[in-house]
Motif scaffolding. Structure first.
Motif, PDB file in Angstrom:
ATOM      1  N   MET A  82       0.822  -1.191   0.000  1.00  0.00           N
ATOM      2  CA  MET A  82       0.000   0.000   0.000  1.00  0.00           C
ATOM      3  C   MET A  82       0.865   1.254   0.000  1.00  0.00           C
ATOM      4  O   MET A  82       0.524   2.232  -0.634  1.00  0.00           O
ATOM      5  CB  MET A  82      -0.927  -0.044   1.226  1.00  0.00           C
ATOM      6  CG  MET A  82      -1.930   1.036   1.256  1.00  0.00           C
ATOM      7  SD  MET A  82      -3.114   0.751  -0.073  1.00  0.00           S
ATOM      8  CE  MET A  82      -4.315   1.930   0.306  1.00  0.00           C
ATOM      9  N   LYS A  83       1.970   1.205   0.710  1.00  0.00           N
ATOM     10  CA  LYS A  83       2.847   2.357   0.792  1.00  0.00           C
ATOM     11  C   LYS A  83       3.525   2.629  -0.551  1.00  0.00           C
ATOM     12  O   LYS A  83       3.721   3.781  -0.931  1.00  0.00           O
ATOM     13  CB  LYS A  83       3.899   2.107   1.872  1.00  0.00           C
ATOM     14  CG  LYS A  83       4.580   3.337   2.367  1.00  0.00           C
ATOM     15  CD  LYS A  83       5.420   3.015   3.584  1.00  0.00           C
ATOM     16  CE  LYS A  83       5.949   4.275   4.200  1.00  0.00           C
ATOM     17  NZ  LYS A  83       6.750   4.015   5.379  1.00  0.00           N
ATOM     18  N   LYS A  84       3.820   1.556  -1.303  1.00  0.00           N
ATOM     19  CA  LYS A  84       4.446   1.719  -2.608  1.00  0.00           C
ATOM     20  C   LYS A  84       3.483   2.373  -3.594  1.00  0.00           C
ATOM     21  O   LYS A  84       3.894   3.166  -4.436  1.00  0.00           O
ATOM     22  CB  LYS A  84       4.906   0.369  -3.157  1.00  0.00           C
ATOM     23  CG  LYS A  84       6.100  -0.188  -2.448  1.00  0.00           C
ATOM     24  CD  LYS A  84       6.552  -1.486  -3.088  1.00  0.00           C
ATOM     25  CE  LYS A  84       7.740  -2.049  -2.344  1.00  0.00           C
ATOM     26  NZ  LYS A  84       8.233  -3.280  -2.974  1.00  0.00           N
ATOM     27  N   LYS A 130       1.133   4.559  -2.883  1.00  0.00           N
ATOM     28  CA  LYS A 130       1.057   5.982  -2.559  1.00  0.00           C
ATOM     29  C   LYS A 130       2.257   6.729  -3.128  1.00  0.00           C
ATOM     30  O   LYS A 130       2.118   7.815  -3.681  1.00  0.00           O
ATOM     31  CB  LYS A 130       0.993   6.182  -1.043  1.00  0.00           C
ATOM     32  CG  LYS A 130      -0.324   5.800  -0.441  1.00  0.00           C
ATOM     33  CD  LYS A 130      -0.341   6.081   1.045  1.00  0.00           C
ATOM     34  CE  LYS A 130      -1.633   5.650   1.677  1.00  0.00           C
ATOM     35  NZ  LYS A 130      -1.670   5.928   3.111  1.00  0.00           N
ATOM     36  N   TYR A 131       3.446   6.142  -3.002  1.00  0.00           N
ATOM     37  CA  TYR A 131       4.641   6.781  -3.549  1.00  0.00           C
ATOM     38  C   TYR A 131       4.591   6.836  -5.075  1.00  0.00           C
ATOM     39  O   TYR A 131       4.977   7.819  -5.682  1.00  0.00           O
ATOM     40  CB  TYR A 131       5.906   6.054  -3.098  1.00  0.00           C
ATOM     41  CG  TYR A 131       6.267   6.325  -1.655  1.00  0.00           C
ATOM     42  CD1 TYR A 131       6.311   7.616  -1.163  1.00  0.00           C
ATOM     43  CD2 TYR A 131       6.563   5.289  -0.787  1.00  0.00           C
ATOM     44  CE1 TYR A 131       6.630   7.869   0.150  1.00  0.00           C
ATOM     45  CE2 TYR A 131       6.888   5.525   0.531  1.00  0.00           C
ATOM     46  CZ  TYR A 131       6.930   6.816   0.998  1.00  0.00           C
ATOM     47  OH  TYR A 131       7.245   7.064   2.298  1.00  0.00           O
TER      48      TYR A 131
END
Length: 54
Positions: A1-3, A5-6
């Motif tokens: 999920m963090k990837k 967003k980036y």
């Protein structure tokens, strides 16, 4: 999920750089203001009167 967003952040930043990099020619001198400003002022006046009545 963090990837994700980036990745979305990088795509948004790169697309804004692409859009800002395009040159827009300046308007010719003596160009009159179009009717959009008059419509905006008229709608603001109508909205103001309606707010004052309530």
């Amino acid at each position: 999920m963090k990837k994700i967003k980036y990745l979305v952040l990088i795509i948004v930043l790169l697309s804004t750089q692409l859009v800002c990099g395009q040159m827009v020619p300046p308007p010719p001198p003596g160009l009159s203001v179009d009717g959009g400003v008059i419509f905006l002022l008229a709608s603001a006046l109508i909205y103001g009167v309606a707010k004052l009545r309530n």
